[in-house]
Design an enzyme around this catalytic site. Sequence first.
Site, mmCIF file in Angstrom:
data_model
loop_
_atom_site.group_PDB
_atom_site.id
_atom_site.type_symbol
_atom_site.label_atom_id
_atom_site.label_comp_id
_atom_site.label_asym_id
_atom_site.label_seq_id
_atom_site.Cartn_x
_atom_site.Cartn_y
_atom_site.Cartn_z
ATOM 1 N N CYS A 69 0.815 -1.215 0.000
ATOM 2 C CA CYS A 69 0.000 0.000 0.000
ATOM 3 C C CYS A 69 0.852 1.269 0.000
ATOM 4 O O CYS A 69 0.352 2.355 -0.296
ATOM 5 C CB CYS A 69 -0.923 0.004 1.214
ATOM 6 S SG CYS A 69 -2.042 -1.416 1.268
ATOM 7 N N THR A 93 -6.507 -26.233 2.135
ATOM 8 C CA THR A 93 -6.932 -26.454 0.757
ATOM 9 C C THR A 93 -7.535 -27.853 0.622
ATOM 10 O O THR A 93 -7.669 -28.587 1.610
ATOM 11 C CB THR A 93 -5.748 -26.307 -0.216
ATOM 12 O OG1 THR A 93 -4.860 -27.415 -0.045
ATOM 13 C CG2 THR A 93 -5.000 -25.008 0.020
ATOM 14 N N TYR A 139 -16.773 11.896 23.143
ATOM 15 C CA TYR A 139 -17.126 13.230 22.650
ATOM 16 C C TYR A 139 -16.288 14.303 23.326
ATOM 17 O O TYR A 139 -16.147 14.351 24.546
ATOM 18 C CB TYR A 139 -18.610 13.523 22.888
ATOM 19 C CG TYR A 139 -18.942 15.006 22.898
ATOM 20 C CD1 TYR A 139 -18.728 15.783 21.755
ATOM 21 C CD2 TYR A 139 -19.448 15.632 24.034
ATOM 22 C CE1 TYR A 139 -19.013 17.137 21.748
ATOM 23 C CE2 TYR A 139 -19.741 16.979 24.033
ATOM 24 C CZ TYR A 139 -19.522 17.735 22.902
ATOM 25 O OH TYR A 139 -19.796 19.078 22.904
ATOM 26 N N LYS A 176 -24.005 14.109 19.760
ATOM 27 C CA LYS A 176 -24.668 13.076 18.970
ATOM 28 C C LYS A 176 -23.742 12.790 17.784
ATOM 29 O O LYS A 176 -23.751 13.503 16.782
ATOM 30 C CB LYS A 176 -26.048 13.549 18.509
ATOM 31 C CG LYS A 176 -27.051 13.682 19.651
ATOM 32 C CD LYS A 176 -28.425 14.099 19.169
ATOM 33 C CE LYS A 176 -28.437 15.570 18.772
ATOM 34 N NZ LYS A 176 -29.832 16.040 18.482
#
Length: 563
Positions: A42, A273, A426, A434
């Site tokens: 990545c 497998t 929060y 919220k």
Amino acid sequence: MKVVIVGGVAGGATAAARIRRLNEQAEIVVFERSGYISYANCGLPYYIGDVITDRSDLTLQTPESFFSRFRVNMKVRHEVTAIHPEEKTVSVKNLETGEEFEESYDKLILSPGAKPTQPRLPGVGLDKLFTLRTVEDTFCIKDYINANHPKSAVLAGGGFIGLELAENLRELGMDVTIVQRPKQLMNPFDADMASFIHNEMRKHGVKLALGHTVEGFEERDGGVDVLLKDEQPLHADMVILAIGVSPETTLAKDAGLELGIKGSIVVNDRMETSISDIYAVGDAVQVKHFVTGQDALISLAGPANKQGRIAADNICGGDSHYTGSQGSSVIKIFGMTAATTGVNETNARKTGLDVDTVILSPMSHAGYYPGGKVMTMKVVFEKATYRLLGAQIVGYEGVDKRIDVLATAIRAGMKATELRDLDLAYAPPYSSAKDPVNMAGFMVENIANGVLKQWHLEDADRLPRDGSVTLLDTRTVEEFAHGHIDGFFNIPVDELRERLGELDKRKPVYVICQSGLRSYIACRILAGNGFDCYNFSGGFRFYDAVIHDRCLIESATACGMDK
């Protein structure tokens, strides 16, 4: 016990380290075809774009460091050319010396990964055409850019690699075009949510040629022509094929292992497998989708690492099981973040699920705290049960943590209504009292309780304009004047109670505002006064972004909007 591992990147390296931690006496040999192990796939585009500047930062381990810590024989530049299950050996070729030999095993793990899709098209071998899979591919592209200073590039394909390369090449000052047959980038997203990705790419100067079929490549004027079906060719100094990947399973096929989707290796939940003592992990294996239960191919680093650990546990006498992949992913697109988890609406419907969605545009943190930015969330759930199926988010801040909360909720089997109950952290710089995830739960709860009825983007063109329904825009007069949907008239929400007499109670009312909040309030006012009303899911901001994108893709001149 002797364990041979084919492939030394994500799943293979993880399995090797885990086996050693569980069994100090095991002999572990890893064969890796490239010259590098345990590298960060990545991160490869970011080396090309000079975000990562030190080559050594791309590799988490070297063969020497891995041996020093784990006593694992990491044999790079060694390609396994055949598996012999009856003899429990593999044929190996040293790519540097040409030497060929047989290696025995008690247990074998296949972690060959996936290879870039190479279309059989005229010109695919030109020296100005590149693919990106390995560290060597990265250095090849980077060295070409440093030596030739190309001014333009065409990227064939608009998945993770294509978008990350587009950003990094654009940051180098190159003119960049993405071309592909599908009319949207990033297939894990629904087309409506992909519109925000398209708009961000265009905003940063990336050209999108969507819905075009590549038919071949030709050298011309020191560059490459990308030949398109029924269109003029695209010309660039270099081309990178990022059309997608397919499982690298030639070894498995030749050895007689059972294969599945696109030739992938079929495994059970222990990563075993169809042949005894052979395991397989990573991008080459077929998995169960955690949400739908259907067979799937999901090429992501997280699942590959988990699968490597599970195979190692079972080889060492444990009983570990892979419970499925849900496709949680996140990508940086210039300043934007886009993330998804579970199944999108399009694929959910294809599997036969009866689904509904809520779309909301909350702030990343408390509105009164400076710097908050809007994100757009789409949450998919099953109509009858309210089972949470998936979510997509695009925005600029706080996207990653919300998608992780939703991914966890899906894994826990939560209903979409239960998002309201999550006790999330929060503070004004980080969230709202919220949280956006809670808000999504409130919206679904309102649907479940009959408090909210919705209409969606696909309904917009089907709404009658013959006066049999009321089409109401509850934004301010100024917002309405800057753009609105044809056929809608304007009453600002704060004036609605005083102007109810302008509406006919016998007609259903379809309501829209900028984000969906004011129109929801309007719907509650209307419902409280005896009207049958429906709130638009997503708001005009969402509608405008999607329709604008579709018009650009289709080169349409009439978009159904007054401006």
